[in-house]
Design an enzyme around this catalytic site. Sequence first.
Site, short mmCIF file in Angstrom:
data_model
loop_
_atom_site.label_atom_id
_atom_site.label_comp_id
_atom_site.label_asym_id
_atom_site.label_seq_id
_atom_site.Cartn_x
_atom_site.Cartn_y
_atom_site.Cartn_z
N SER A 49 0.87 -1.30 -0.01
CA SER A 49 0.02 -0.07 0.14
C SER A 49 0.72 1.19 0.03
CB SER A 49 -0.97 -0.15 1.39
OG SER A 49 -0.19 -0.15 2.52
N GLY A 50 0.37 2.32 0.11
CA GLY A 50 1.02 3.51 0.02
C GLY A 50 1.76 3.91 -1.48
N LEU A 51 1.16 3.29 -2.32
CA LEU A 51 1.53 3.47 -3.86
C LEU A 51 1.03 5.01 -4.49
CD1 LEU A 51 1.76 0.20 -5.26
CD2 LEU A 51 3.68 1.54 -4.53
N GLY A 52 0.04 5.54 -3.65
CA GLY A 52 -0.54 6.54 -4.27
C GLY A 52 -1.54 6.21 -5.19
N GLU A 181 -11.82 2.61 -6.13
CA GLU A 181 -10.72 2.46 -5.61
C GLU A 181 -10.77 1.70 -4.56
OE1 GLU A 181 -8.50 5.93 -3.84
OE2 GLU A 181 -7.00 4.62 -2.84
N GLU A 190 -9.16 -8.39 4.75
CA GLU A 190 -10.38 -7.41 4.95
C GLU A 190 -10.58 -6.88 3.49
OE1 GLU A 190 -7.46 -7.27 6.40
OE2 GLU A 190 -6.75 -5.30 6.43
N CYS A 429 -10.31 26.97 12.96
CA CYS A 429 -11.11 26.10 14.04
C CYS A 429 -10.47 26.19 15.31
CB CYS A 429 -11.21 24.87 13.51
SG CYS A 429 -12.69 23.76 14.09
N ARG A 512 -17.08 21.39 17.95
CA ARG A 512 -18.12 21.00 18.95
C ARG A 512 -18.19 22.56 19.71
NH1 ARG A 512 -16.23 16.55 20.76
NH2 ARG A 512 -17.37 15.27 19.58
N HIS A 559 -13.18 25.04 8.21
CA HIS A 559 -11.75 24.65 7.81
C HIS A 559 -11.46 25.15 6.26
CE1 HIS A 559 -10.47 21.85 11.07
NE2 HIS A 559 -11.83 21.83 11.39
N GLU A 561 -9.28 25.30 4.47
CA GLU A 561 -8.29 24.12 3.85
C GLU A 561 -9.05 23.03 2.80
OE1 GLU A 561 -8.62 24.21 7.07
OE2 GLU A 561 -8.15 22.30 7.85
#
Length: 611
Positions: A49-52, A181, A190, A429, A512, A559, A561
């Site tokens: 994993s982590g391949l984009g 994806e 899983e 925030c 909150r 937020h 961003e």
Amino acid sequence: MPPNESQHGPGFLSQFSASEDTGEHFSPVPDGYQRGRTKFVVVVGTVMSGLGKGIFSSSLAKLLKDKGLTVSPVKLEGYLNIDSGTLNPYRHGEVFVLDDGLETDMDLGTYERILNQNLSRSNFMTAGQIYTEILERERRGGYLGRDVQMIPHVTGAVKSKLRQLAMTGPKGKQIDVVFVEVGGTAGDYENGFYIEALRELAFEEGDDSTCFVALTYIIEPAILGEQKSKAAQLGMKRLMEAGVQPHIIACRAKNAVTTKVAQKISMFSNVPMRRVFSMHDRESIYVIPDAMRAEGLDREILSILRLHDRVDTVAEDRARGVWSGFASRLAATRDHKVTLGISGKYAALRDAYASIDKAVEHCGIEFGAEVNIRWLDSGDVESLARASSALDGIDALIVPGGFGSRGVEGKIQCVELARTKRIPFLGICLGFQVAVIEFARNVLGWKDAHSTEFNPNSGHAVISELPDQKRLEGIVGGTMRLGAQDVAILPGTLASFLHSGASLVRERFRHRYEVDPAFVTALETGGLAFSGRHSQHPIMQVLELPLSAHPYFIGAQFHPELTSRPLAPQPLFMGLIAAAIAQREPSFAQTALGRRWVRSAAPTSAATSRA
Ligand code: GLN
């Protein structure tokens, strides 16, 4: 809520009568669904994993969207959480909040930014959502005495949700291409049921309907100094053991994949050479769509799915023009240079602030500025002296969102310095809330001012949880304000200037606590302006200082961003970076971009007169 609708999703099971699942093929199809109309591109990772995968899928989806096709991505997560709201950003990266309030993982942010498209809860699936809906239905007797099984019920639910997503195109039309994806890698325990569901879907949808793309990794061990294909071959085998024959193989690698390696991959996975692509590291993610096009990846997808006749070449030319304008700004020399401090609890992990990082990047590209980020661990700057040395040499400061008390005093110290030393400041925030606390303590002299999140007994709880307020707004169940809302912007203010005079903007919330309305008059009399508010209730959403007090001091309860896009950078960030550049280079304010983004001494009196 209708009796057969789950609280966790769109109630996909409710549309089908119980008799439909008595056969061996539990394959519910929504009313009006036209098989073959929607095509599916499925991206599965192998090796690691982590391949984009998210960047890969979103870039590919963008290429097809640019051709005038409607696209909708979906991320399938193997974990049992219902959403990403409770995930620790240290482990999983930031929590990205969608317009409809769903808390998802950061990949959905990548899709929204690259596709320049808002997503909703139907674009995010977790194993937890699926199981919950099925188990709730089981308890209601919804399976008429049948044993409920992974196959066909769980896989059927996945297929059903994907087809429902396909139905969400504009004007009630079906989406042209759904990009799926699959989280994790082929062979993971899983996500096995997702891969099985997709295999079934491809079979049921028929020829030319589904394109499986295997994203793999070509290792290049330093001790050998050459690329090796075996790990990729083994990964592909896992996928094929699950009954999935990939149509396309995309090879992530450090360097361009050699022909020899590509030939091996091609031969051992039955995929012709023209469909094996090198997706090696690039200098920027923004050049990936063009790189894919140059290699012909989009063309192969169109052929596999027989989509050529849906392509709108005029739309494609236009979209390509816009993107190449952006790419040329990306490649242009950076004439300006600023250092931005970000003080946060998770300063150690860039992923925890991925969207802030991106929003800043968008502005840097727009201004032709090199923005160096200095991450400040607010836990380390509890004293003013420490904060002062941490902020030394910084041209602008962001205090981002957060939960829990660690580092809060450090953030307050940083805000005090930014305010008194006239360092351009953006509070997000929690950063907005600490700006209110700092002002109350140091300008109004309420030394005990605090948020009830950190001190429930403060005599001046300027930030507080206001259940009545939430009830008025109809926030039920959980106590968080989640998702997008309209923010009314007061004319004549910095916020109004940044938004070109717009009176309403839509931004995303995840919090909150809020400013206690009982203190608003005193804060405003003291010189803090609340320039953005809820359109009906006394809820403060943007704060600022007038230009006479500070060149750029602004805070947002939302937020900002989360809504910044490469082609449309968020205004509060634009203003911050512009102010930082102008502090260093006063002449910048006279340029076209400077005039647009740097507030000058023009009348902004409404910001102060409101009090
Ligand atoms: N902890 C604060 C609240 O819940 C701020 C939340 C945030 O920064 N996202 O209101």
